[in-house]
Write a protein that holds these residues in place. Structure first.
Motif, PDB file in Angstrom:
ATOM      1  N   GLY A 142       0.737  -1.213  -0.009  1.00 20.63           N
ATOM      2  CA  GLY A 142      -0.040  -0.049  -0.031  1.00 20.63           C
ATOM      3  C   GLY A 142       0.755   1.169  -0.033  1.00 20.63           C
ATOM      4  N   TYR A 143       2.099   1.133  -0.053  1.00 21.77           N
ATOM      5  CA  TYR A 143       2.940   2.377   0.226  1.00 21.77           C
ATOM      6  C   TYR A 143       2.857   3.099  -1.151  1.00 21.77           C
ATOM      7  N   GLU A 144       2.680   4.107  -1.250  1.00 25.45           N
ATOM      8  CA  GLU A 144       2.461   5.076  -2.322  1.00 25.45           C
ATOM      9  C   GLU A 144       1.470   4.136  -3.381  1.00 25.45           C
ATOM     10  N   GLN A 200      -0.717  20.161  -6.354  1.00 24.80           N
ATOM     11  CA  GLN A 200      -1.745  19.559  -6.550  1.00 24.80           C
ATOM     12  C   GLN A 200      -2.148  19.370  -8.070  1.00 24.80           C
ATOM     13  N   THR A 201      -2.079  20.039  -8.803  1.00 28.46           N
ATOM     14  CA  THR A 201      -2.148  19.796 -10.198  1.00 28.46           C
ATOM     15  C   THR A 201      -0.837  20.099 -10.931  1.00 28.46           C
ATOM     16  N   PRO A 202       0.176  18.889 -11.162  1.00 30.55           N
ATOM     17  CA  PRO A 202       1.316  19.166 -11.557  1.00 30.55           C
ATOM     18  C   PRO A 202       1.514  19.331 -12.946  1.00 30.55           C
ATOM     19  N   TYR A 203       0.509  19.791 -13.803  1.00 28.02           N
ATOM     20  CA  TYR A 203       0.717  20.276 -15.148  1.00 28.02           C
ATOM     21  C   TYR A 203       0.178  21.424 -15.761  1.00 28.02           C
ATOM     22  N   TYR A 239      -3.263  11.263 -14.952  1.00 22.04           N
ATOM     23  CA  TYR A 239      -2.031  11.086 -14.326  1.00 22.04           C
ATOM     24  C   TYR A 239      -2.287  11.821 -12.941  1.00 22.04           C
ATOM     25  N   THR A 240      -2.805  13.148 -12.933  1.00 18.97           N
ATOM     26  CA  THR A 240      -3.116  13.746 -11.723  1.00 18.97           C
ATOM     27  C   THR A 240      -4.095  13.143 -10.683  1.00 18.97           C
ATOM     28  N   LYS A 241      -4.924  12.543 -11.308  1.00 19.65           N
ATOM     29  CA  LYS A 241      -5.683  11.893 -10.364  1.00 19.65           C
ATOM     30  C   LYS A 241      -5.043  10.613  -9.667  1.00 19.65           C
ATOM     31  N   TRP A 242      -4.309   9.854 -10.468  1.00 19.64           N
ATOM     32  CA  TRP A 242      -3.512   8.821  -9.797  1.00 19.64           C
ATOM     33  C   TRP A 242      -2.294   9.413  -8.847  1.00 19.64           C
ATOM     34  N   TRP A 243      -1.854  10.636  -9.420  1.00 20.94           N
ATOM     35  CA  TRP A 243      -0.877  11.259  -8.614  1.00 20.94           C
ATOM     36  C   TRP A 243      -1.549  11.661  -6.925  1.00 20.94           C
ATOM     37  N   ARG A 244      -2.676  12.234  -6.935  1.00 19.64           N
ATOM     38  CA  ARG A 244      -3.299  12.638  -5.687  1.00 19.64           C
ATOM     39  C   ARG A 244      -3.776  11.333  -4.838  1.00 19.64           C
ATOM     40  N   GLU A 245      -4.147  10.290  -5.697  1.00 22.59           N
ATOM     41  CA  GLU A 245      -4.595   9.138  -4.792  1.00 22.59           C
ATOM     42  C   GLU A 245      -3.487   8.489  -4.185  1.00 22.59           C
ATOM     43  N   SER A 246      -2.470   8.462  -4.942  1.00 29.25           N
ATOM     44  CA  SER A 246      -1.088   7.330  -4.600  1.00 29.25           C
ATOM     45  C   SER A 246      -0.525   7.939  -3.635  1.00 29.25           C
ATOM     46  N   GLU A 303       0.909   9.658  -0.171  1.00 30.06           N
ATOM     47  CA  GLU A 303       0.262  10.113   0.991  1.00 30.06           C
ATOM     48  C   GLU A 303       0.100  11.560   1.166  1.00 30.06           C
ATOM     49  N   PHE A 304       1.455  12.170   0.991  1.00 29.67           N
ATOM     50  CA  PHE A 304       1.327  13.726   1.228  1.00 29.67           C
ATOM     51  C   PHE A 304       0.528  14.524   0.415  1.00 29.67           C
ATOM     52  N   ASN A 305      -0.174  13.817  -0.578  1.00 25.91           N
ATOM     53  CA  ASN A 305      -1.318  14.824  -1.278  1.00 25.91           C
ATOM     54  C   ASN A 305      -2.419  14.429  -0.566  1.00 25.91           C
ATOM     55  N   GLY A 306      -2.770  13.788   0.393  1.00 28.12           N
ATOM     56  CA  GLY A 306      -3.983  13.606   1.286  1.00 28.12           C
ATOM     57  C   GLY A 306      -4.164  14.630   2.297  1.00 28.12           C
ATOM     58  N   ALA A 307      -5.286  14.991   2.456  1.00 27.59           N
ATOM     59  CA  ALA A 307      -5.807  16.377   3.474  1.00 27.59           C
ATOM     60  C   ALA A 307      -5.093  16.027   4.866  1.00 27.59           C
ATOM     61  N   ASP A 308      -5.010  14.729   5.376  1.00 28.61           N
ATOM     62  CA  ASP A 308      -4.332  14.533   6.868  1.00 28.61           C
ATOM     63  C   ASP A 308      -2.894  14.317   6.698  1.00 28.61           C
ATOM     64  N   HIS A 309      -2.010  14.783   5.602  1.00 29.27           N
ATOM     65  CA  HIS A 309      -0.550  14.528   5.568  1.00 29.27           C
ATOM     66  C   HIS A 309       0.138  15.255   6.790  1.00 29.27           C
ATOM     67  N   LEU A 310      -0.521  16.323   7.170  1.00 33.05           N
ATOM     68  CA  LEU A 310       0.147  17.136   8.313  1.00 33.05           C
ATOM     69  C   LEU A 310       0.186  16.334   9.605  1.00 33.05           C
ATOM     70  N   ARG A 311      -0.376  15.252   9.675  1.00 30.11           N
ATOM     71  CA  ARG A 311      -0.429  14.439  10.671  1.00 30.11           C
ATOM     72  C   ARG A 311       1.184  13.631  10.984  1.00 30.11           C
ATOM     73  N   VAL A 312       1.666  13.855   9.816  1.00 30.92           N
ATOM     74  CA  VAL A 312       3.324  13.212   9.892  1.00 30.92           C
ATOM     75  C   VAL A 312       3.967  14.260  10.761  1.00 30.92           C
ATOM     76  N   SER A 313       3.446  15.287  11.104  1.00 29.66           N
ATOM     77  CA  SER A 313       4.249  16.137  12.027  1.00 29.66           C
ATOM     78  C   SER A 313       4.135  15.561  13.530  1.00 29.66           C
ATOM     79  N   GLN A 314       3.378  14.651  13.780  1.00 30.05           N
ATOM     80  CA  GLN A 314       3.287  13.962  15.117  1.00 30.05           C
ATOM     81  C   GLN A 314       4.664  13.312  15.138  1.00 30.05           C
ATOM     82  N   GLY A 315       4.928  12.771  14.200  1.00 30.87           N
ATOM     83  CA  GLY A 315       6.317  12.162  14.096  1.00 30.87           C
ATOM     84  C   GLY A 315       7.624  12.817  14.232  1.00 30.87           C
TER      85      GLY A 315
END
Ligand SMILES: Cc1cc2nc3c(=O)[nH]c(=O)nc-3n(C[C@H](O)[C@H](O)[C@H](O)COP(=O)(O)OP(=O)(O)OC[C@H]3O[C@@H](n4cnc5c(N)ncnc54)[C@H](O)[C@@H]3O)c2cc1C
Length: 427
Positions: free
Chosen positions: A54-56, A285-288, A333-340, A342-354
């Motif tokens: 499931g990674y990326e 978020q939109t790389p093109y 591509y953009t759809k795949w990029w956003r879904e794959s 984790e840093f594109n997800g809304a909750d990626h700031l949770r990484v700050s906990q680490g």
């Protein structure tokens, strides 16, 4: 005036994979790369394949001499050496340890030889008919909707080249991406300085293990990391991260001189070292835009990792083929990029906990928190997103105990979601 089907800026894993795939699909492709010996790995990189399911959005498997991308359904040949990583240990200043591993000593990551991977991809590109301009630095560019124009310098001469489509795979510093307007609105969190030291004769490190040292006793907000190398069980790689105020070289000197691991490092001999700076931008978020797409680290929050770069390259080449056929390849591509990623997800700031373990918690508090997990083995994962979640899930099974014994720590934990990535990077 020759107009290439596809121009690619940068011959890292993303650019090479894109070029090879596009050429195999029948496009004429030109890669412009600023370094002559681009496959020499100068930048610090830990070079580990991550095997987490499931990674990326992938599940990478190594089968014989093939890297098999089971979900994206492609393969890359890899004939270099591999070293298994089976255990991950987070150490507090007084050496209380959080342990991560998979059952039956299964590896969750594999160290690999990036130079070999790039050299083999380069050969495959040439066989597929890709043209290369090495020692060629792209300086500027323009997309008028009809064609893309790149200005480059080679042998001190400035020239221009034209293409129908452009892939920017220039890595994390994203300069050419800015020229094409792709960095608009991206937050620049911080620039980190990273050094990697190859050390012979470090004591007390288990082979095939990754060790992260947390606390100000180690002289930096970021953990000092010691892990295996490709050069046998007696040579380890130490990765240190700092910034313009606290340089990794200063951290290294202090770690050796006066830290909880000074004894382990005392007789270690420096074999070689490498370094890099890494700009931490929010991801695109939109790389093109029009005829141009940015892929790999250029578009990422810090990094996509080598396997992510290969996936971006493969997917971007398919997108270019579709675009040239009048289909919405970049949108797909953009759809795949956003879904794959984790840093594109809304909750990626949770990484700050680490990341925010230090300086949020004092060294004594880290000793207390890490000790709570002792005797447990958390799921073996490389993921820098999943790891903090696992740690906090485990620590919070002791919530009532922490509340009663350590009210100050308890208050900090309650406020943890208010921290931002900038807070945790800063020092
Ligand atoms: C400290 C550290 C540790 C890491 N550890 C790991 C790990 O364990 N596992 C892992 O998989 N990944 C790791 N990575 C990340 C990995 O290195 C990257 O994610 C990956 O290399 C990105 O590939 P890329 O092709 O997007 O960019 P890059 O590999 O950066 O390639 C970009 C290429 O573009 C060229 N270029 C740049 N600008 C121009 C220009 N203007 N004109 C022409 N050419 C240009 C560069 O010379 C380079 O060859 C680590 C990175 C760092 C910094």
């Amino acid at each position: 005036m020759k107009k290439w089907d596809l121009l690619v800026v940068g011959a890292g894993p993303a650019g090479l994979m894109a070029a090879k795939t596009a050429a195999e699909k029948g496009l004429n492709v030109l890669v412009l790369e600023k370094n002559a010996d681009f496959d020499t790995v100068r930048r610090a990189c830990s070079t580990q394949f991550i095997l987490d399911d499931g990674y990326e959005g992938e599940w990478l498997q190594v089968v014989g001499d093939k890297l098999v991308f089971t979900r994206n359904q492609f393969e890359v040949t890899y004939k270099g050496s591999l070293v298994e990583v089976k255990n991950k240990y987070y150490h507090s200043p007084k050496n209380h340890v959080i342990h991560f591993a998979l059952p039956e000593e299964k590896p969750f990551a594999l160290k690999f030889d990036k130079q070999r991977l790039l050299a083999d991809l380069y050969e495959e590109c040439k066989q597929a008919g890709v043209c290369f301009m090495l020692s060629t630095r792209v300086l500027n560019g323009n997309d008028n909707g009809e064609k893309v124009e790149l200005e480059y310098v080679a042998d001190s001469v400035r020239k221009t080249v034209y293409g129908k489509k452009l892939i920017i795979s220039e890595g994390a510093n994203a300069n050419i991406s800015s020229i094409f307007g792709l960095n608009e609105g991206r937050i620049h969190y911080a620039t980190a300085y990273v050094m990697k030291y190859f050390l012979e004769g470090v004591k007390g490190i288990e082979p095939n293990s990754w060790n992260l040292y947390y606390g100000m006793a180690y002289h930096t907000y970021s953990p000092a990391i010691i892990g295996p190398s490709l050069y046998g069980d007696n040579i380890f790689e130490m990765t240190l991260t700092g910034d313009k105020n606290v340089r990794p070289t200063d951290v290294f000197a202090k770690l050796k001189g006066k830290s909880p691991i000074s004894g382990q490092l005392r007789d270690a001999k420096l074999v070689k070292k490498s370094g890099c700076t890494v700009k931490g931008y929010a991801s695109m978020q939109t790389p093109y835009k029009q005829n141009v797409i940015a892929i790999g680290d250029s578009a990422a929050f810090v990094e996509v990792e080598v396997q992510g770069a290969l996936m971006c390259g493969y997917r971007a080449a398919l997108a270019i083929v579709d675009e040239l056929a009048g289909k919405p390849g970049f949108e797909e591509y953009t759809k795949w990029w956003r879904e794959s990623f984790e840093f594109n997800g809304a909750d990626h700031l949770r990484v700050s906990q680490g990341y925010a373990l230090v300086p949020t918690y004092t060294d004594d508090e880290l000793d207390y928190l890490f000790a709570l997990t002792e005797g447990k083995c958390l799921e073996g994962t490389y993921s820098q997103y999943k790891t903090p979640q696992l740690i906090w899930d485990e620590i919070l099974t002791h919530e009532e105990q922490i509340k009663a014994e350590q009210p100050v720590i308890y208050e900090k934990i309650k406020n943890i979601n208010k921290l931002t990535l900038s807070d945790s990077f800063a020092k």
